[in-house]
Design a protein around this motif. Structure first.
Motif, PDB file in Angstrom:
ATOM      1  N   ASN A   9       5.253   9.005   3.265  1.00  9.51           N
ATOM      2  CA  ASN A   9       5.555   7.586   3.505  1.00  9.51           C
ATOM      3  C   ASN A   9       4.700   6.757   2.559  1.00  9.51           C
ATOM      4  OD1 ASN A   9       5.974   5.027   4.450  1.00  9.51           O
ATOM      5  ND2 ASN A   9       5.073   5.370   6.481  1.00  9.51           N
ATOM      6  N   LYS A  11       4.724   3.680   2.115  1.00 11.65           N
ATOM      7  CA  LYS A  11       4.448   2.330   2.641  1.00 11.65           C
ATOM      8  C   LYS A  11       4.678   1.301   1.518  1.00 11.65           C
ATOM      9  CE  LYS A  11       1.432   4.504   5.984  1.00 11.65           C
ATOM     10  NZ  LYS A  11       0.302   4.412   6.902  1.00 11.65           N
ATOM     11  N   HIS A  93       7.873   3.034  12.801  1.00 16.05           N
ATOM     12  CA  HIS A  93       6.502   3.302  12.374  1.00 16.05           C
ATOM     13  C   HIS A  93       5.538   2.356  13.094  1.00 16.05           C
ATOM     14  CE1 HIS A  93       2.935   3.679   9.909  1.00 16.05           C
ATOM     15  NE2 HIS A  93       3.412   4.847   9.549  1.00 16.05           N
ATOM     16  N   GLU A  95       3.193   0.666  12.077  1.00 20.31           N
ATOM     17  CA  GLU A  95       2.983  -0.614  11.376  1.00 20.31           C
ATOM     18  C   GLU A  95       4.131  -1.577  11.651  1.00 20.31           C
ATOM     19  OE1 GLU A  95       2.264   1.306   7.617  1.00 20.31           O
ATOM     20  OE2 GLU A  95       0.451   2.157   8.528  1.00 20.31           O
ATOM     21  N   GLU A 163       2.463  10.139  15.465  1.00 14.07           N
ATOM     22  CA  GLU A 163       1.381   9.583  14.652  1.00 14.07           C
ATOM     23  C   GLU A 163       0.444   8.773  15.537  1.00 14.07           C
ATOM     24  OE1 GLU A 163       2.700   9.213  10.294  1.00 14.07           O
ATOM     25  OE2 GLU A 163       3.495   7.451  11.295  1.00 14.07           O
ATOM     26  N   ALA A 167      -5.400   7.535  14.069  1.00 18.51           N
ATOM     27  CA  ALA A 167      -5.559   8.511  12.977  1.00 18.51           C
ATOM     28  C   ALA A 167      -4.933   8.029  11.676  1.00 18.51           C
ATOM     29  CB  ALA A 167      -4.951   9.851  13.386  1.00 18.51           C
ATOM     30  N   ILE A 168      -4.201   6.913  11.742  1.00 20.17           N
ATOM     31  CA  ILE A 168      -3.462   6.458  10.561  1.00 20.17           C
ATOM     32  C   ILE A 168      -4.371   5.670   9.626  1.00 20.17           C
ATOM     33  CG2 ILE A 168      -1.609   4.955   9.755  1.00 20.17           C
ATOM     34  CD1 ILE A 168      -0.018   5.695  12.227  1.00 20.17           C
ATOM     35  N   GLY A 169      -4.535   6.202   8.426  1.00 18.70           N
ATOM     36  CA  GLY A 169      -5.289   5.504   7.390  1.00 18.70           C
ATOM     37  C   GLY A 169      -6.772   5.384   7.675  1.00 18.70           C
ATOM     38  N   GLY A 208      -1.082  11.151  10.317  1.00 22.46           N
ATOM     39  CA  GLY A 208      -2.360  10.490  10.540  1.00 22.46           C
ATOM     40  C   GLY A 208      -3.450  11.204   9.785  1.00 22.46           C
ATOM     41  N   SER A 209      -3.775  10.664   8.586  1.00 23.65           N
ATOM     42  CA  SER A 209      -4.859  11.224   7.762  1.00 23.65           C
ATOM     43  C   SER A 209      -4.679  12.699   7.435  1.00 23.65           C
ATOM     44  CB  SER A 209      -6.222  10.965   8.420  1.00 23.65           C
ATOM     45  OG  SER A 209      -6.461   9.574   8.531  1.00 23.65           O
ATOM     46  N   VAL A 210      -3.430  13.104   7.201  1.00 20.17           N
ATOM     47  CA  VAL A 210      -3.184  14.478   6.732  1.00 20.17           C
ATOM     48  C   VAL A 210      -3.578  14.558   5.258  1.00 20.17           C
ATOM     49  CG1 VAL A 210      -1.438  16.265   6.311  1.00 20.17           C
ATOM     50  CG2 VAL A 210      -1.304  14.843   8.376  1.00 20.17           C
ATOM     51  N   LEU A 228       4.073  13.761   8.454  1.00 20.31           N
ATOM     52  CA  LEU A 228       4.419  12.502   7.804  1.00 20.31           C
ATOM     53  C   LEU A 228       3.116  11.980   7.202  1.00 20.31           C
ATOM     54  CD1 LEU A 228       6.703  10.597   7.107  1.00 20.31           C
ATOM     55  CD2 LEU A 228       6.273   9.356   9.228  1.00 20.31           C
ATOM     56  N   VAL A 229       3.102  11.919   5.892  1.00 23.29           N
ATOM     57  CA  VAL A 229       1.865  11.706   5.137  1.00 23.29           C
ATOM     58  C   VAL A 229       1.884  10.313   4.515  1.00 23.29           C
ATOM     59  CG1 VAL A 229       0.427  12.635   3.280  1.00 23.29           C
ATOM     60  CG2 VAL A 229       1.961  14.170   4.553  1.00 23.29           C
ATOM     61  N   GLY A 230       0.813   9.571   4.695  1.00 24.04           N
ATOM     62  CA  GLY A 230       0.710   8.258   4.065  1.00 24.04           C
ATOM     63  C   GLY A 230      -0.039   8.341   2.758  1.00 24.04           C
ATOM     64  N   GLY A 231      -1.310   7.974   2.793  1.00 26.39           N
ATOM     65  CA  GLY A 231      -2.125   7.884   1.575  1.00 26.39           C
ATOM     66  C   GLY A 231      -2.031   9.080   0.643  1.00 26.39           C
TER      67      GLY A 231
HETATM   68  P1  13P Z   1      -2.120   8.189   6.440  1.00 25.77           P
HETATM   69  O1  13P Z   1      -1.707   9.577   6.029  1.00 25.77           O
HETATM   70  O2  13P Z   1      -2.502   7.324   5.278  1.00 25.77           O
HETATM   71  O3  13P Z   1      -3.131   8.212   7.537  1.00 25.77           O
HETATM   72  O4  13P Z   1      -0.797   7.482   7.048  1.00 25.77           O
HETATM   73  C1  13P Z   1      -0.055   8.162   7.974  1.00 25.77           C
HETATM   74  C2  13P Z   1       1.215   7.435   8.196  1.00 25.77           C
HETATM   75  O5  13P Z   1       1.240   6.351   8.737  1.00 25.77           O
HETATM   76  C3  13P Z   1       2.466   8.056   7.715  1.00 25.77           C
HETATM   77  O6  13P Z   1       3.574   7.375   8.184  1.00 25.77           O
END
Ligand code: 13P
Length: 246
Positions: A9, A11, A93, A95, A163, A167-169, A208-210, A228-231
């Motif tokens: 993701n 974002k 999501h 957010e 998620e 744990a997200i970001g 969440g912070s994977v 589901l990976v963000g950063g």
């Molecule tokens: P992070 O991997 O940056 O923590 O984000 C997770 C997320 O919100 C994926 O949708």
């Protein structure tokens, strides 16, 4: 058996140059052919990524509305996504829930409408830190799932992303045991409230912070079917996360 599925993701990140670099590391891979890979792209770049992504990498929008067309300034419809050959959408999501005030009911309407119009959906759920500390994790996660279940009967094209908001970001990944506990309990809830067949077949991603460093242990949990990976999805380490389960 549930096919491992890893989403990135992005974002509201990336520009043409950065997206070119991401497409380069995706092309270089190599990406495990037994894993489904989906990148969640800002709407403006969907068509570009759809046309330039390597074979096997699918493209998702990060949101869409619950109507085909009309006076909904700023929104895009599932039909528009299909029109530019996008087959996936991320909905609900945290957010969207927190910053844009999307409620369970709106998200359920969006999931149902997207599915009716031929999209595949990554539906996101998860508790806040406050809810976890109040021992309300399963209450929240079950409620968010039940809201969708009120409007969705066929779950074939749904992936759930668990998620935890804390744990997200944040760099505070759920431990493999914490994540597995929720995934297992959610699968049990789905077995009771929807059906044992759906519970056995639906894929539940953890998000969440994977990172490359924690993905192998998380990915070896029996009820974790992907991420589901963000950063980290913006960086070359995403390839390692895709390949977490060999
Ligand atoms: P992070 O991997 O940056 O923590 O984000 C997770 C997320 O919100 C994926 O949708």
């Amino acid at each position: 058996t549930r096919k491992f599925v890893v989403g990135g993701n992005w974002k509201m990140n990336g520009n043409k140059k950065q997206i070119g670099e991401i497409l380069d590391f995706l092309k270089k891979g190599p990406l495990n052919k037994d894993t489904e890979v989906i990148v969640g792209v800002p709407a403006l770049y969907l068509e570009h990524v759809q046309s330039n992504a390597p074979e096997g990498v699918m493209v998702a929008a990060q949101n869409c509305y619950k109507a085909e067309k009309g006076a909904f300034t700023g929104e895009i419809s599932p039909q528009m996504l299909k029109d530019v050959c996008v087959d996936w959408v991320i909905l609900g999501h945290s957010e969207r829930r927190q910053i844009f005030n999307e409620c369970d009911e709106l998200i359920a309407d969006k999931v149902a409408f997207a599915l009716e119009n031929g999209l595949k959906v990554i539906a996101c759920i998860g508790e806040t830190l406050e809810e976890r500390e109040a021992n309300k994790t399963m209450e929240v996660v079950n409620r968010q799932t039940a809201a969708i279940a009120c409007k969705v009967k066929d779950w074939t094209n749904v992936v759930i992303a668990y998620e935890p908001v804390w744990a997200i970001g944040t760099g505070k990944t759920a431990t493999p045991a914490q994540a597995q506990e929720v995934h297992k309990a959610l699968r049990e809830y789905i077995a009771q409230s929807i059906s044992p067949d759906v519970a056995a077949s639906i894929r539940i991603q953890y998000g969440g912070s994977v990172t490359a460093a924690n993905c192998k242990e998380l990915g070896s949990q029996p009820d974790i079917d992907g991420f589901l990976v963000g950063g980290a999805s913006l960086k070359p380490e995403f390839v390692e996360i895709v390949n977490a389960r060999q």
